[in-house]
Design a protein around this motif. Structure first.
Motif, short mmCIF file in Angstrom:
data_model
loop_
_atom_site.label_atom_id
_atom_site.label_comp_id
_atom_site.label_asym_id
_atom_site.label_seq_id
_atom_site.Cartn_x
_atom_site.Cartn_y
_atom_site.Cartn_z
N LEU A 98 0.86 -1.18 0.00
CA LEU A 98 0.00 0.00 0.00
C LEU A 98 0.89 1.23 0.00
O LEU A 98 1.85 1.30 0.76
N SER A 99 0.58 2.21 -0.84
CA SER A 99 1.44 3.38 -0.97
C SER A 99 0.63 4.66 -1.11
O SER A 99 -0.46 4.64 -1.70
N ASN A 100 1.16 5.77 -0.59
CA ASN A 100 0.53 7.05 -0.86
C ASN A 100 0.88 7.49 -2.28
O ASN A 100 1.72 6.89 -2.95
N THR A 101 0.22 8.55 -2.74
CA THR A 101 0.36 8.97 -4.14
C THR A 101 1.79 9.36 -4.50
O THR A 101 2.30 8.99 -5.56
N ASN A 102 2.43 10.11 -3.61
CA ASN A 102 3.77 10.62 -3.89
C ASN A 102 4.75 9.48 -4.18
O ASN A 102 5.44 9.46 -5.20
N ALA A 103 4.83 8.52 -3.27
CA ALA A 103 5.75 7.40 -3.45
C ALA A 103 5.36 6.55 -4.66
O ALA A 103 6.22 6.09 -5.42
N LEU A 104 4.05 6.37 -4.85
CA LEU A 104 3.57 5.51 -5.94
C LEU A 104 3.97 6.06 -7.31
O LEU A 104 4.37 5.30 -8.20
N THR A 105 3.90 7.36 -7.47
CA THR A 105 4.16 7.93 -8.79
C THR A 105 5.61 8.32 -9.02
O THR A 105 6.11 8.27 -10.15
N VAL A 122 7.59 -13.54 -9.01
CA VAL A 122 6.93 -12.82 -7.93
C VAL A 122 5.94 -11.81 -8.51
O VAL A 122 6.22 -11.16 -9.51
N SER A 123 4.79 -11.69 -7.88
CA SER A 123 3.82 -10.66 -8.26
C SER A 123 3.61 -9.72 -7.08
O SER A 123 3.70 -10.13 -5.93
N VAL A 124 3.35 -8.45 -7.38
CA VAL A 124 3.12 -7.44 -6.35
C VAL A 124 1.77 -6.79 -6.60
O VAL A 124 1.49 -6.32 -7.70
N ASP A 125 0.94 -6.79 -5.57
CA ASP A 125 -0.36 -6.12 -5.62
C ASP A 125 -0.16 -4.74 -5.01
O ASP A 125 0.03 -4.62 -3.80
N LEU A 126 -0.16 -3.70 -5.83
CA LEU A 126 0.14 -2.33 -5.39
C LEU A 126 -1.13 -1.50 -5.41
O LEU A 126 -1.79 -1.39 -6.44
N GLU A 127 -1.47 -0.88 -4.27
CA GLU A 127 -2.70 -0.11 -4.16
C GLU A 127 -2.41 1.25 -3.55
O GLU A 127 -1.64 1.38 -2.60
N GLU A 128 -3.04 2.27 -4.11
CA GLU A 128 -2.87 3.64 -3.62
C GLU A 128 -3.86 3.93 -2.50
O GLU A 128 -5.06 3.67 -2.63
#
Length: 295
Positions: A98-105, A122-128
């Protein structure tokens, strides 16, 4: 009392989605089949797990207890799969971040792509999400790794430094604010029309909340899906925007925009990785934490 992993996964998905319909979709089950499984679980336990309402479902106290055990068992199952995967040609596993917008982008794309290239199985499920939401979800065990702003209370979570950045105001080079104050409070720019991100983005919700605290609406003229898109429309004079300084500096090389630092304390962004327990992470999740700290 007998449950299979499909039951546990279904219940976790329903709890996180707040809806039997959306939980069934996440579990790739028909709604009727999902409803039958939930009813059979409740009959087997002799207790209601969900409170059903028109707008969705919430968990009863037995449901909260069941969810805690379901997450533990599912986590252990994933860890078993990863550990056994070491005996095959390569690692196999799934990590939820889980990531905030700044780190995600701004910071995750390069660091995460390097990790995934080195771990093809490996797979990563990334959610903002908003930083405050992330802290709670990591504490509950919804995801293994979170990336949050240093301005939020991280409670008892274990944290590790990730990156440092700040939010700035971006305006067209001929805009009056481009030649004004060296720094400007966020409240002083709320008379202007904004170019922003989609309303569902964590940053846009964060800025809207800050505007509401100042007793003002955030006047969004247009909404886009990327910071680069925001900068391009700002350059065209459509409005002003708030973006990470790293974005603004990159965009200034090719666009006629100016960046003005925000004077608000929250504009300074020290980003942290957070986990519930580093020792309790799967080997792959620990490896990802280490990779993100140093890449």
């Amino acid at each position: 009392m007998r449950f299979d992993l499909t039951d546990l996964l279904l219940f976790r998905n329903i709890a996180e989605a707040g809806s039997i319909t959306r939980g069934a979709e996440r579990s790739n089950l028909a709604l009727a089949a999902a409803s039958t499984r939930i009813r059979q679980m409740e009959e087997s336990l002799g207790a209601a797990l969900l409170v059903r309402r028109r707008q969705g479902v919430s968990l009863t106290q037995p449901g909260l207890t069941f969810l805690q055990h379901a997450r533990t068992l599912l986590d252990q199952t994933e860890r078993l799969q990863e550990d056994m995967g070491r005996y095959t040609d390569g690692l196999a596993g799934h990590i939820r971040v889980l990531s905030n917008t700044n780190a995600l982008t701004e910071f995750l794309p390069e660091a995460l792509s390097a990790f995934l290239a080195a771990h093809p199985h490996v797979s990563v499920d990334l959610e903002e999400r908003l930083s405050g939401e992330i802290v709670g979800l990591i504490a509950e065990g919804v995801a293994e790794i979170g990336i949050v702003a240093g301005t939020v209370d991280r409670g008892a979570l274990e944290t590790f430094p990730f990156r440092r950045d700040r939010f700035v105001l971006v305006v067209a080079q001929d805009h009056p604010l481009a030649h004004g104050e060296a720094q400007i409070p966020f409240a002083n720019i709320l008379d202007h029309e904004f170019v922003g991100l989609d309303r569902s983005s964590a940053l846009q919700r964060f800025l809207a909340a800050k505007a509401a605290r100042a007793g003002r609406p955030l006047r969004l003229r247009v909404q886009l899906r990327s910071f680069d898109g925001v900068c391009r429309l700002v350059e065209c004079g459509v409005g002003v925007g708030v973006v990470p300084e790293t974005t603004a500096q990159r965009a200034k090389r090719i666009m006629k925009i100016a960046a003005v630092p925000l004077s608000d304390a929250w504009a300074e962004r020290e980003l942290f990785l957070c986990v519930r327990s580093y020792a309790g992470l799967t080997p792959l999740a620990r490896e990802l934490v280490n990779h993100l700290q140093h890449n």
